[in-house]
Design a protein around this motif. Structure first.
Motif, PDB file in Angstrom:
ATOM      1  N   GLU A   1       0.831  -1.206   0.000  1.00  0.00           N
ATOM      2  CA  GLU A   1       0.000   0.000   0.000  1.00  0.00           C
ATOM      3  C   GLU A   1       0.867   1.259   0.000  1.00  0.00           C
ATOM      4  O   GLU A   1       0.532   2.249  -0.657  1.00  0.00           O
ATOM      5  CB  GLU A   1      -0.956   0.014   1.201  1.00  0.00           C
ATOM      6  CG  GLU A   1      -1.991  -1.090   1.200  1.00  0.00           C
ATOM      7  CD  GLU A   1      -2.910  -1.088   0.000  1.00  0.00           C
ATOM      8  OE1 GLU A   1      -3.040  -0.059  -0.694  1.00  0.00           O
ATOM      9  OE2 GLU A   1      -3.526  -2.138  -0.274  1.00  0.00           O
ATOM     10  N   GLU A   2       1.974   1.211   0.705  1.00  0.00           N
ATOM     11  CA  GLU A   2       2.879   2.357   0.724  1.00  0.00           C
ATOM     12  C   GLU A   2       3.477   2.593  -0.665  1.00  0.00           C
ATOM     13  O   GLU A   2       3.566   3.732  -1.135  1.00  0.00           O
ATOM     14  CB  GLU A   2       3.989   2.160   1.748  1.00  0.00           C
ATOM     15  CG  GLU A   2       4.911   3.355   1.860  1.00  0.00           C
ATOM     16  CD  GLU A   2       5.996   3.179   2.904  1.00  0.00           C
ATOM     17  OE1 GLU A   2       6.440   4.197   3.435  1.00  0.00           O
ATOM     18  OE2 GLU A   2       6.396   2.020   3.168  1.00  0.00           O
ATOM     19  N   ALA A   3       3.862   1.515  -1.324  1.00  0.00           N
ATOM     20  CA  ALA A   3       4.422   1.628  -2.677  1.00  0.00           C
ATOM     21  C   ALA A   3       3.373   2.192  -3.637  1.00  0.00           C
ATOM     22  O   ALA A   3       3.684   3.047  -4.482  1.00  0.00           O
ATOM     23  CB  ALA A   3       4.915   0.275  -3.168  1.00  0.00           C
ATOM     24  N   ARG A   4       2.138   1.727  -3.512  1.00  0.00           N
ATOM     25  CA  ARG A   4       1.049   2.212  -4.363  1.00  0.00           C
ATOM     26  C   ARG A   4       0.814   3.705  -4.115  1.00  0.00           C
ATOM     27  O   ARG A   4       0.649   4.486  -5.051  1.00  0.00           O
ATOM     28  CB  ARG A   4      -0.227   1.415  -4.062  1.00  0.00           C
ATOM     29  CG  ARG A   4      -1.334   1.632  -5.054  1.00  0.00           C
ATOM     30  CD  ARG A   4      -2.515   0.691  -4.838  1.00  0.00           C
ATOM     31  NE  ARG A   4      -2.094  -0.688  -5.097  1.00  0.00           N
ATOM     32  CZ  ARG A   4      -2.397  -1.731  -4.324  1.00  0.00           C
ATOM     33  NH1 ARG A   4      -3.108  -1.572  -3.237  1.00  0.00           N
ATOM     34  NH2 ARG A   4      -1.977  -2.937  -4.629  1.00  0.00           N
ATOM     35  N   TRP A   5       0.809   4.107  -2.843  1.00  0.00           N
ATOM     36  CA  TRP A   5       0.631   5.518  -2.476  1.00  0.00           C
ATOM     37  C   TRP A   5       1.774   6.371  -3.042  1.00  0.00           C
ATOM     38  O   TRP A   5       1.535   7.426  -3.620  1.00  0.00           O
ATOM     39  CB  TRP A   5       0.545   5.630  -0.954  1.00  0.00           C
ATOM     40  CG  TRP A   5       0.634   7.019  -0.417  1.00  0.00           C
ATOM     41  CD1 TRP A   5      -0.221   8.057  -0.659  1.00  0.00           C
ATOM     42  CD2 TRP A   5       1.638   7.534   0.448  1.00  0.00           C
ATOM     43  NE1 TRP A   5       0.181   9.176   0.012  1.00  0.00           N
ATOM     44  CE2 TRP A   5       1.330   8.879   0.710  1.00  0.00           C
ATOM     45  CE3 TRP A   5       2.758   6.987   1.043  1.00  0.00           C
ATOM     46  CZ2 TRP A   5       2.105   9.684   1.531  1.00  0.00           C
ATOM     47  CZ3 TRP A   5       3.520   7.787   1.867  1.00  0.00           C
ATOM     48  CH2 TRP A   5       3.199   9.117   2.099  1.00  0.00           C
ATOM     49  N   GLN A   6       3.009   5.890  -2.872  1.00  0.00           N
ATOM     50  CA  GLN A   6       4.173   6.639  -3.360  1.00  0.00           C
ATOM     51  C   GLN A   6       4.129   6.790  -4.883  1.00  0.00           C
ATOM     52  O   GLN A   6       4.418   7.851  -5.411  1.00  0.00           O
ATOM     53  CB  GLN A   6       5.463   5.941  -2.924  1.00  0.00           C
ATOM     54  CG  GLN A   6       6.707   6.761  -3.147  1.00  0.00           C
ATOM     55  CD  GLN A   6       6.693   8.066  -2.360  1.00  0.00           C
ATOM     56  OE1 GLN A   6       6.420   8.086  -1.171  1.00  0.00           O
ATOM     57  NE2 GLN A   6       6.987   9.160  -3.030  1.00  0.00           N
ATOM     58  N   LYS A   7       3.723   5.730  -5.566  1.00  0.00           N
ATOM     59  CA  LYS A   7       3.634   5.778  -7.036  1.00  0.00           C
ATOM     60  C   LYS A   7       2.585   6.797  -7.469  1.00  0.00           C
ATOM     61  O   LYS A   7       2.807   7.557  -8.412  1.00  0.00           O
ATOM     62  CB  LYS A   7       3.310   4.395  -7.592  1.00  0.00           C
ATOM     63  CG  LYS A   7       3.284   4.361  -9.120  1.00  0.00           C
ATOM     64  CD  LYS A   7       3.171   2.955  -9.625  1.00  0.00           C
ATOM     65  CE  LYS A   7       3.137   2.794 -11.110  1.00  0.00           C
ATOM     66  NZ  LYS A   7       3.205   3.926 -11.974  1.00  0.00           N
TER      67      LYS A   7
END
Length: 110
Positions: free
Chosen positions: A33-39
């Motif tokens: 979820e953090e990676a998705r948010w950062q992207k």
């Protein structure tokens, strides 16, 4: 006939094992979820969508601490039970419980 004191050991062992697995799952989910948010941030997506994704990430991250708290509690209960029933140390259930405690200690530290 098997000693009736083995049943609670077996049950508490299963609880510790399940909670350790649950915490690891939440860590993985939180990272995704953090990676998705950062992207989404990096791609300049709509601010509302980015905020919503951040909320999803925060919820996921909060579950890690909650599952860790429950894991620590279950760990302590199993550890106390094994100390109380030390005369069962030669049983398969007791040995399995010790192994699960060793594995859970690593997960608690993460």
């Amino acid at each position: 006939m098997a000693d009736p004191r083995l049943k609670p050991i077996k049950i508490k062992t299963g609880v510790v094992k399940r909670l350790a697995k649950e915490k690891q799952s939440y860590i993985k989910e939180s990272n995704q979820e953090e990676a998705r948010w950062q992207k989404m941030k990096d791609d300049g997506k709509d601010e509302h969508d980015v905020r919503k994704q951040h909320e999803v990430f925060q919820e996921s991250a909060n579950m890690i601490s909650d599952s860790n708290r429950r894991l620590k509690q279950a760990y302590a209960e199993l550890e106390q039970l094994l100390e109380k029933e030390a005369d069962l140390a030669e049983t398969e259930e007791f040995q399995a419980a010790k192994t699960v405690l060793d594995e859970a200690k690593v997960v608690i530290g993460n």
